[in-house]
Every structure is written in C-alpha cells, then in structure tokens.
Scaffold this motif. Structure first.
Motif, PDB file in Angstrom:
ATOM      1  N   GLU A  34      -2.669   4.116   0.788  1.00  0.00           N
ATOM      2  CA  GLU A  34      -1.813   4.167   1.968  1.00  0.00           C
ATOM      3  C   GLU A  34      -0.506   3.417   1.731  1.00  0.00           C
ATOM      4  OE1 GLU A  34      -2.233   5.883   4.686  1.00  0.00           O
ATOM      5  OE2 GLU A  34      -4.233   6.607   4.186  1.00  0.00           O
ATOM      6  N   THR A  38       3.197   4.911   1.860  1.00  0.00           N
ATOM      7  CA  THR A  38       4.210   4.280   2.705  1.00  0.00           C
ATOM      8  C   THR A  38       5.478   4.010   1.907  1.00  0.00           C
ATOM      9  OG1 THR A  38       2.525   3.259   4.102  1.00  0.00           O
ATOM     10  CG2 THR A  38       4.720   2.290   4.166  1.00  0.00           C
ATOM     11  N   VAL A  45      10.229   4.153   6.571  1.00  0.00           N
ATOM     12  CA  VAL A  45      10.116   2.699   6.521  1.00  0.00           C
ATOM     13  C   VAL A  45      11.454   2.059   6.860  1.00  0.00           C
ATOM     14  CG1 VAL A  45       9.654   0.727   5.013  1.00  0.00           C
ATOM     15  CG2 VAL A  45       8.237   2.765   4.854  1.00  0.00           C
ATOM     16  N   ASN A  93       5.436   5.363  13.399  1.00  0.00           N
ATOM     17  CA  ASN A  93       5.461   5.650  11.963  1.00  0.00           C
ATOM     18  C   ASN A  93       4.099   6.124  11.454  1.00  0.00           C
ATOM     19  OD1 ASN A  93       6.646   5.587   9.253  1.00  0.00           O
ATOM     20  ND2 ASN A  93       5.419   3.764   8.928  1.00  0.00           N
ATOM     21  N   LEU A  94       3.058   5.330  11.723  1.00  0.00           N
ATOM     22  CA  LEU A  94       1.729   5.680  11.239  1.00  0.00           C
ATOM     23  C   LEU A  94       1.186   6.928  11.927  1.00  0.00           C
ATOM     24  CD1 LEU A  94      -0.758   5.007   9.542  1.00  0.00           C
ATOM     25  CD2 LEU A  94      -1.553   3.561  11.423  1.00  0.00           C
TER      26      LEU A  94
END
Length: 265
Positions: A34, A38, A45, A93-94
């Motif tokens: 992960e 990312t 980000v 974001n996630l």
C-alpha cells in the motif's frame, strides 16, 4: 493409528498457533504494498499534503479568525487543519484510490490471496497513518516557522485523537469504496469532505452556525475530531472526554460497517 492421529493433532495445533503470525506477516506485506502504491500516486499525495497547508496559510494570513487579544491564529487553526488533513488522507485519498482499485480488478486479485477483508482494511489504515505522520510534521513545521506556534497541551491525548480520527475516516472511505461504484465514491467522498469542512468547527467555530445546524454538527465525527484536537492542543491539555467517546463510537461503528460490507469486486 494412534501415532498418526497424534501427529495430525500436533500439526493442526501448530497451524493454529502459526495463524496469527501468518496473518501478521500478510498485513505487514500488504502495508508495504500500500505504501508503494501511495508513493506512485504522487499527484494525489501532493494534493493531500498541499491543500491543508494552503488552508492554514490562507486563513491565518487573512486575520479574520475570531481569536482573543494576544492569541495566535495558528493556535486556533492548526487543530482544525490537522482534522481536515486526516479526513483528506483517509476518506478522500484512500477511499477514492481503493474504489478505483476495485473498479480495475486489483481487489479481485487480492481476494484470491490468503489476505482477509479485515487484513486488507487494517493494512490500508496503517499506510494512511504513515502518510499522516508526514502531514502532521509539515503542518506543524509551517505553523512554527511562519506563525510562531509552539507545542502546548498533551501530546499523548493528541496522538490518541489522531489515531481515532484516522480509523474513523479511513474506515468511512473504505466503506464507500467497498460498497459503491467508483464514480459514486468519488462524488460522495468529495461531497462529505466539503460538508465536514463547513461543519467541523476547524475554520468556523460551531457557535457561529445557526443553532439547529450547530446541534447537528456536534454529533458528526468531523467536529468530534476537531474538538478533541483543540482541547488536547490547548494550554490546558485536558482530556476531551465527550469528543473522544463520540469519535470512538464512530470509529467502531464505521469500521464494523466497512468490514462487513466491503466487496472485492
């Protein structure tokens, strides 16, 4: 036969004893994966890191924040901006990234591995915690360098608030990503983010809202996180009992919903 039975029993027991260790290794491996994903989503980000800093600089520079004489605007703004950063990293974001992983079949391939749904969710939440370490250091650095902010309050209570907030909003993003289409998650996460900014109390105090709206806002996880951080990062550093309990309630409920409703495809 007795010997064979004994060996079978011993083997089964050994497998059960090794199960937690195996699960832990799977979660650790998925967490590393992960974090790699990312790092490859550089633009996401960057937005997650830059938007909270821009909000802090913009509102602190306008000098319209309702603070008392001799008080620092950053002292009022920083807890709320940290809450916004946590929501942006976890829910937006996630949530959106996971929704498109599901859309493109990445989660379907993970579903055929030994990793469980709960293991995947835990790994994703841990990866967001790592991202938030960078967020916190960046925001605190900007507040100290530009506005003379200095740490006060209780760091352990503040870290507890950040951890609960991370679980809550990451679980909320994953709940949407695992149950809704990618387009719906994209729209829903951004819409909720806007609502939580307006009703979270981090930029505009809740007592400046109409009474019915303020009463509703008091029940939301965004205001609970903001109030918890405001109280723990104040000069008194008191334990924010009600916000912490409310945030813990939301964290448990949303996490259980995410685990039960999450779909691989």
């Amino acid at each position: 036969m007795a010997t064979h039975s004994s060996l079978t029993t011993d083997t089964t027991q050994a497998q059960r004893n090794n199960a937690p260790a195996s699960t832990g290794r799977q979660i650790l491996k998925q967490t590393q994966f992960e974090l790699l994903l990312t790092s490859r989503r550089g633009e996401n980000v960057l937005v997650t890191l830059i938007i909270p800093v821009m909000l802090l600089v913009f509102f602190a520079s306008l000098r319209i924040i309702p603070i008392g004489p001799g008080e620092n605007a950053a002292s009022f703004l920083l807890p709320g901006i940290l809450a916004i950063a946590i929501m942006a990293a976890g829910m937006v974001n996630l949530g959106i990234a996971t929704a498109y992983e599901r859309y493109y079949g990445v989660l379907k391939r993970l579903g055929s591995s030994p990793l469980s749904r709960s293991g995947l969710i835990i790994a994703k939440i841990i990866s967001i915690l790592v991202l938030e370490v960078v967020q916190v250091l960046l925001l605190v650095g900007v507040a100290m360098a530009l506005y003379g902010w200095r740490p006060v309050g209780s760091m352990p209570f503040a870290l507890l608030s950040i951890a609960l907030g991370t679980i809550t909003f990451a679980a909320l993003g994953l709940a949407m990503a695992g149950a809704l289409r990618a387009e719906m998650t994209l729209a829903g996460a951004n819409a909720l983010f806007l609502v939580f900014i307006l009703l979270g109390g981090g930029i505009l105090p809740l007592d400046h809202l109409p009474a019915p709206l303020a009463a509703l806002a008091q029940l939301l996880p965004a205001s609970a996180l903001t109030q918890a951080l405001q109280q723990t990062m104040s000069s008194h550093g008191s334990f924010p009992l009600y916000p912490i309990l409310l945030l813990a309630f939301w964290a448990i409920v949303i996490l259980l919903v995410a685990i039960r409703t999450f779909k691989w495809e």
